[in-house]
Write a protein that holds these residues in place. Sequence first.
Motif, PDB file in Angstrom:
ATOM      1  N   HIS A  38      -4.158   3.220  -8.476  1.00  0.00           N
ATOM      2  CA  HIS A  38      -4.043   1.760  -8.547  1.00  0.00           C
ATOM      3  C   HIS A  38      -5.428   1.168  -8.818  1.00  0.00           C
ATOM      4  N   SER A  39      -5.471   0.140  -9.654  1.00  0.00           N
ATOM      5  CA  SER A  39      -6.745  -0.465 -10.028  1.00  0.00           C
ATOM      6  C   SER A  39      -7.202  -1.539  -9.046  1.00  0.00           C
ATOM      7  N   CYS A  40      -6.350  -1.871  -8.076  1.00  0.00           N
ATOM      8  CA  CYS A  40      -6.727  -2.863  -7.069  1.00  0.00           C
ATOM      9  C   CYS A  40      -5.863  -2.665  -5.827  1.00  0.00           C
ATOM     10  N   ARG A  41      -6.135  -3.432  -4.783  1.00  0.00           N
ATOM     11  CA  ARG A  41      -5.355  -3.366  -3.557  1.00  0.00           C
ATOM     12  C   ARG A  41      -4.076  -4.190  -3.755  1.00  0.00           C
ATOM     13  N   ARG A  42      -2.921  -3.515  -3.843  1.00  0.00           N
ATOM     14  CA  ARG A  42      -1.664  -4.232  -4.063  1.00  0.00           C
ATOM     15  C   ARG A  42      -0.514  -3.661  -3.229  1.00  0.00           C
ATOM     16  N   ILE A  43      -0.807  -2.805  -2.250  1.00  0.00           N
ATOM     17  CA  ILE A  43       0.253  -2.161  -1.483  1.00  0.00           C
ATOM     18  C   ILE A  43       0.442  -2.889  -0.156  1.00  0.00           C
ATOM     19  N   ILE A  44       1.650  -3.381   0.088  1.00  0.00           N
ATOM     20  CA  ILE A  44       1.956  -4.004   1.377  1.00  0.00           C
ATOM     21  C   ILE A  44       2.742  -3.024   2.237  1.00  0.00           C
ATOM     22  N   HIS A  45       2.575  -3.134   3.553  1.00  0.00           N
ATOM     23  CA  HIS A  45       3.178  -2.198   4.498  1.00  0.00           C
ATOM     24  C   HIS A  45       3.881  -2.948   5.622  1.00  0.00           C
ATOM     25  N   VAL A  46       4.645  -2.185   6.392  1.00  0.00           N
ATOM     26  CA  VAL A  46       5.237  -2.688   7.630  1.00  0.00           C
ATOM     27  C   VAL A  46       4.955  -1.665   8.722  1.00  0.00           C
ATOM     28  N   GLY A  47       4.425  -2.120   9.835  1.00  0.00           N
ATOM     29  CA  GLY A  47       4.133  -1.193  10.924  1.00  0.00           C
ATOM     30  C   GLY A  47       3.078  -0.178  10.576  1.00  0.00           C
TER      31      GLY A  47
END
Length: 516
Positions: free
Chosen positions: A115-124
């Motif tokens: 990934h070229s940038c921070r784009r990952i969302i998470h839960v817990g």
Amino acid sequence: MPDYDVIVIGCGIAALTIANRLVPDKNVAIITKEKRDNSNSVLAQGGIAAALTNEDTCDAHFTDTVVAGCRHNDADAVWKLAAEAPGRIRRLINQGMAFDRDNDGHLIFGKEGAHSCRRIIHVGGDATGKHLINHLLEQVSDRVTLIEDETAVDLITSGKHCTGVTTAAQHGDRKRYTASHVVLATGGCGGLYTYTSNAPSITGDGVAMAYRAGAELADMEFIQFHPTLLYHDGQGKGLISEAVRGEGAVLINNQGERIMKHVHLLKDLAPRDVVARTIFSRMLSGEQIFLDISMIEAFDQKFPTITGKLHSNGIDPEKGLIPVIPGAHFSMGGVRTDLVGQTSINGLFAAGETACTGAHGANRLASNSLLEGIVYGNRIAEKIKGCHGEDSCSLTADLKTALPVSLSLPEKTTIRQMMLEHVGITRSEAGLHKVIRWLETYKQQIDGCDLSELTTDQLTKVNMITAGWLIATSALMRTESRGAHFREDFPVADDLNWYQRPIIRKYETTEQLHTV
């Protein structure tokens, strides 16, 4: 009249997304071979990729997906995935899905390989899949017919239309369910390999059923191996999320040397196929590989699921080293579909890892899997909701002459070892011919036999053999190295053009397997 408007086979993110969008407009049944909370999606530690920040764009997400996929992707499928991601995620948030946020209430974005940038969302932290599944189950459980502990045996077809499915209950009863629309969402093929991040029940059932019904398959040779499974007592003990490397962890050998430093510009966050092959080659040389997490502050808070896994296996995360091994993780290929999940058989849809939309190309970009289940699950549901009487058909199944059952099948552990050795991280023509000949000694027994008379254990082996044969024959056909398909006897593809994807149709021998 059919028993249901829609039957969904499987209970992961794609299956539950479809059911959630269809009820109450459609009468929906979900059939799952184990319990409702048993799926690959539940095990997903990684998050969901989506261009939700001002610094990110759908174009950038598209490009990263194509680069990771070694330009083997279907461009339209990738664009649908990337462009629809923000809206689909916002809808989940509006429905009450609580993604991780900072103290100011802003979404927290992580970064993973390629990934070229921070784009990952998470839960817990590292339990995104579990929370997503629980959220969707709460919404659909009392609005659908949820049938647990029944294994789908075969699709029921009438002409070129799918009209239902036969199942086997754990106590042996055979059942038959009919529907106007059937969705295969059974997951991938990770259970065909000795080391895997997948749930044990994921054994290629969907592609095997689709193949027997005559559906087109594509890209079966592309099996992604996740670089980092916890390795303990000679066994893979579950996934160590790529998000750990996204937070700064690095791969080292038993001499403390960083193994990715000079291999790729992205180093430890290189595409998964590159990292997995590097670890594999080092292990073949006798090295032991570790994930060095010593630089990650508050590791137990950021990765509570992984921390618990380490403790349960007697590994102290405070020491900063996690022993790892690559393991089968994701199948980029599967039942070929269009952009709304329709297969080559009318009335039959495929979703999630069972499907091959072409979005992932030769190597899936991290955190695009849950996203695919959400985006294409919604697209399938929207297509089905728009179907009316013109899509109905006769529910009289074709009469088929079945051969009597007399099978001598190998143990599952033997199948897994053969697949790992010959159709694993690296392949060769000699090895592929060997495993194909071995699989065909059993496939000849299977073809045309009456599967309704088999035990669930025998049926699992039949599906493993069928899916393994499809993967191996596809790998033999692709005379190049690309992404997750690495042939020792062919160079890595370096073309810059979209690649034509071969489509598998049902033929009885390897020699008759054609592409279109």
